[in-house]
Design a protein around this motif. Structure first.
Motif, PDB file in Angstrom:
ATOM      1  N   ILE A 283       0.841  -1.200   0.000  1.00  0.00           N
ATOM      2  CA  ILE A 283       0.000   0.000   0.000  1.00  0.00           C
ATOM      3  C   ILE A 283       0.874   1.247   0.000  1.00  0.00           C
ATOM      4  CG2 ILE A 283      -1.679   1.348   1.332  1.00  0.00           C
ATOM      5  CD1 ILE A 283      -2.583  -1.415   2.552  1.00  0.00           C
ATOM      6  N   LEU A 284       0.553   2.169  -0.919  1.00  0.00           N
ATOM      7  CA  LEU A 284       1.143   3.512  -0.946  1.00  0.00           C
ATOM      8  C   LEU A 284      -0.012   4.484  -0.779  1.00  0.00           C
ATOM      9  CD1 LEU A 284       3.751   3.541  -3.866  1.00  0.00           C
ATOM     10  CD2 LEU A 284       4.113   4.588  -1.647  1.00  0.00           C
ATOM     11  N   ALA A 285      -0.064   5.223   0.332  1.00  0.00           N
ATOM     12  CA  ALA A 285      -1.248   6.031   0.624  1.00  0.00           C
ATOM     13  C   ALA A 285      -0.894   7.410   1.151  1.00  0.00           C
ATOM     14  CB  ALA A 285      -2.135   5.310   1.637  1.00  0.00           C
ATOM     15  N   TYR A 286      -1.612   8.402   0.626  1.00  0.00           N
ATOM     16  CA  TYR A 286      -1.534   9.754   1.147  1.00  0.00           C
ATOM     17  C   TYR A 286      -2.144   9.771   2.543  1.00  0.00           C
ATOM     18  CZ  TYR A 286      -2.343  14.820   1.488  1.00  0.00           C
ATOM     19  OH  TYR A 286      -2.356  16.133   1.897  1.00  0.00           O
ATOM     20  N   ARG A 287      -1.409  10.297   3.509  1.00  0.00           N
ATOM     21  CA  ARG A 287      -1.790  10.221   4.917  1.00  0.00           C
ATOM     22  C   ARG A 287      -2.750  11.364   5.259  1.00  0.00           C
ATOM     23  NH1 ARG A 287       0.394   7.906   9.631  1.00  0.00           N
ATOM     24  NH2 ARG A 287       0.125   9.164  11.512  1.00  0.00           N
ATOM     25  N   CYS A 288      -4.034  11.054   5.316  1.00  0.00           N
ATOM     26  CA  CYS A 288      -5.028  12.066   5.662  1.00  0.00           C
ATOM     27  C   CYS A 288      -6.313  11.387   6.126  1.00  0.00           C
ATOM     28  CB  CYS A 288      -5.332  12.960   4.459  1.00  0.00           C
ATOM     29  SG  CYS A 288      -6.296  12.126   3.203  1.00  0.00           S
ATOM     30  N   SER A 289      -7.201  12.159   6.730  1.00  0.00           N
ATOM     31  CA  SER A 289      -8.515  11.700   7.221  1.00  0.00           C
ATOM     32  C   SER A 289      -8.380  10.368   7.963  1.00  0.00           C
ATOM     33  CB  SER A 289      -9.538  11.663   6.073  1.00  0.00           C
ATOM     34  OG  SER A 289      -9.119  10.840   5.006  1.00  0.00           O
ATOM     35  N   ALA A 290      -9.078   9.315   7.540  1.00  0.00           N
ATOM     36  CA  ALA A 290      -9.051   8.052   8.298  1.00  0.00           C
ATOM     37  C   ALA A 290      -7.871   7.161   7.953  1.00  0.00           C
ATOM     38  CB  ALA A 290     -10.350   7.279   8.055  1.00  0.00           C
ATOM     39  N   ILE A 291      -7.107   7.508   6.928  1.00  0.00           N
ATOM     40  CA  ILE A 291      -6.031   6.624   6.456  1.00  0.00           C
ATOM     41  C   ILE A 291      -5.056   6.237   7.570  1.00  0.00           C
ATOM     42  CG2 ILE A 291      -4.091   6.390   4.863  1.00  0.00           C
ATOM     43  CD1 ILE A 291      -6.778   6.284   3.443  1.00  0.00           C
ATOM     44  N   PRO A 292      -4.503   7.197   8.345  1.00  0.00           N
ATOM     45  CA  PRO A 292      -3.541   6.801   9.385  1.00  0.00           C
ATOM     46  C   PRO A 292      -4.163   5.977  10.506  1.00  0.00           C
ATOM     47  CG  PRO A 292      -4.045   9.144   9.550  1.00  0.00           C
ATOM     48  CD  PRO A 292      -4.646   8.660   8.258  1.00  0.00           C
ATOM     49  N   TYR A 293      -5.469   6.076  10.695  1.00  0.00           N
ATOM     50  CA  TYR A 293      -6.135   5.269  11.729  1.00  0.00           C
ATOM     51  C   TYR A 293      -6.360   3.845  11.235  1.00  0.00           C
ATOM     52  CZ  TYR A 293      -6.949   9.812  13.863  1.00  0.00           C
ATOM     53  OH  TYR A 293      -6.784  11.055  14.411  1.00  0.00           O
ATOM     54  N   THR A 294      -6.724   3.686   9.970  1.00  0.00           N
ATOM     55  CA  THR A 294      -6.939   2.351   9.420  1.00  0.00           C
ATOM     56  C   THR A 294      -5.620   1.608   9.256  1.00  0.00           C
ATOM     57  OG1 THR A 294      -8.927   3.110   8.258  1.00  0.00           O
ATOM     58  CG2 THR A 294      -7.928   1.064   7.479  1.00  0.00           C
TER      59      THR A 294
END
Length: 353
Positions: A283-294
């Motif tokens: 996974i490559l993901a922009y860290r925002c909203s719920a992303i860092p919690y999931t």
């Protein structure tokens, strides 16, 4: 004792509906009278719910009525008026400004959803967000007794045989970037296209970008994405929009992908992250909203959309097997937080048992 769920729309393959079905099955196994009520029910899940317009649940004081909130509906007022214990599981409402350039009707829907959510706060006894991000929003709106109940994902569904046709088609030596979810403006899919363009230009032309998800949600946005690919000189075989796919096809795309990309700027939970964990896709993901919690500390998260830098990280995933395996190992550890056992524990806590 009855514990019923209200779901405005029960769509086949939809994460909220699938989660509600698994919750209902668990509650029935615990001995509760438990049904799902919905306005709109897809034919493929017609046996899983009762039509709300004809079969509104009769509740007593000791019962619990749960509303899955992601859209405004008449179910909100029904919950307010119920004499039972009232509960909400909040899945978030995409902010209206994302829809503004593309679809005014969705702007009105989002504004109405936020209004109903605010007005419901004083009527609910227990409230859960499906992520810590959503729980914090409920707390800011003065909801009482908030907690987290993650989306209940049936992990066995992703351990089926992948579609041999898709596997043969996309496992052809190209580096596959995958993006999963509805084609919607909050997902910032134009940024995924830009990232792919940088990778193709500076690292390897032997790469492909696959968007898997419904294209009919916002036709104007879908059209804008197609236009962007043409401006970048990308061919139809470079950027593929699959539309809706079945489970075996989805699993094939995940298993054939070298990286799942998320550039989304608003997520309430982001189920594709869990799907990628299950299918062992980095996974490559922009860290925002719920992303860092999931994700917690798993996957590869970045706080700035520096396309050359992120493209370089994607290239390292291709060239460095030890780096790739370390990323996957972290994702496998995080996946344990979404096991059936852990979800059931969170449900028990939510319902007070």
């Amino acid at each position: 004792m009855k514990i019923h769920q209200l779901v405005p729309a029960l769509h086949q393959g939809d994460a909220i509906g699938d989660s509600a079905i698994l919750i209902r099955n668990y509650l029935r196994a615990r001995g509760y009278d438990s049904n799902i009520y919905a306005y709109d029910i897809d034919e493929g899940v017609a046996d899983e719910a009762l039509p709300f317009r004809r079969n509104q649940p009769e509740m007593d004081l000791q019962d619990i009525l749960i509303l899955h909130f992601a859209l405004p509906s008449g179910m909100t007022d029904f919950l307010k008026q119920s004499k039972s214990k009232k509960a909400i599981i909040y899945h978030n409402v995409t902010p209206a400004y994302y829809w503004l350039p593309y679809d005014k009707s969705l702007v009105h829907l989002a504004v109405a959803g936020r209004k109903q959510l605010r007005e419901l706060a004083g009527h609910v006894d227990i409230a859960a967000g499906d992520s810590e991000y959503n729980r914090q929003e409920l707390e800011q709106l003065q909801y009482r007794s908030t907690c987290v109940v993650p989306i209940f994902v049936d992990q066995s569904r992703y351990r089926i045989a992948p579609s041999p046709f898709i596997t043969e088609t996309v496992q052809d030596g190209l580096y596959n970037f995958l993006c999963v979810g509805r084609i919607a403006p909050n997902k910032k899919l134009e940024d995924v296209i830009r990232l792919y363009f940088f990778y193709k230009r500076f690292y390897s032309p032997l790469a492909r970008l696959i968007f898997t998800g419904k294209t009919s949600v916002v036709p104007a946005y879908y059209g804008a994405l197609k236009e962007l690919t043409m401006r970048y000189g990308l061919m139809p075989e470079d950027v593929i929009f699959t539309g809706h796919v079945d489970w075996s096809e989805l699993v094939a795309y995940y298993q054939s992908a070298h990286a799942l990309i998320s550039m989304s700027e608003h997520e309430g939970f982001c189920v594709p992250l869990i799907e990628a964990m299950i299918c062992n896709t980095p996974i490559l993901a922009y860290r925002c909203s719920a992303i860092p919690y999931t994700l917690a500390s798993s996957g590869i998260q970045f706080e700035k959309k520096d396309y050359p830098e992120v493209a370089g990280i994607a290239n390292r995933l291709r060239e460095d097997p030890h780096f790739r395996e370390s990323v996957l190992a972290g994702q496998r550890r995080q996946l344990q937080c979404y096991s059936e056992e852990q979800i059931k524990k969170s449900l028990d806590h939510f319902l007070g048992y």
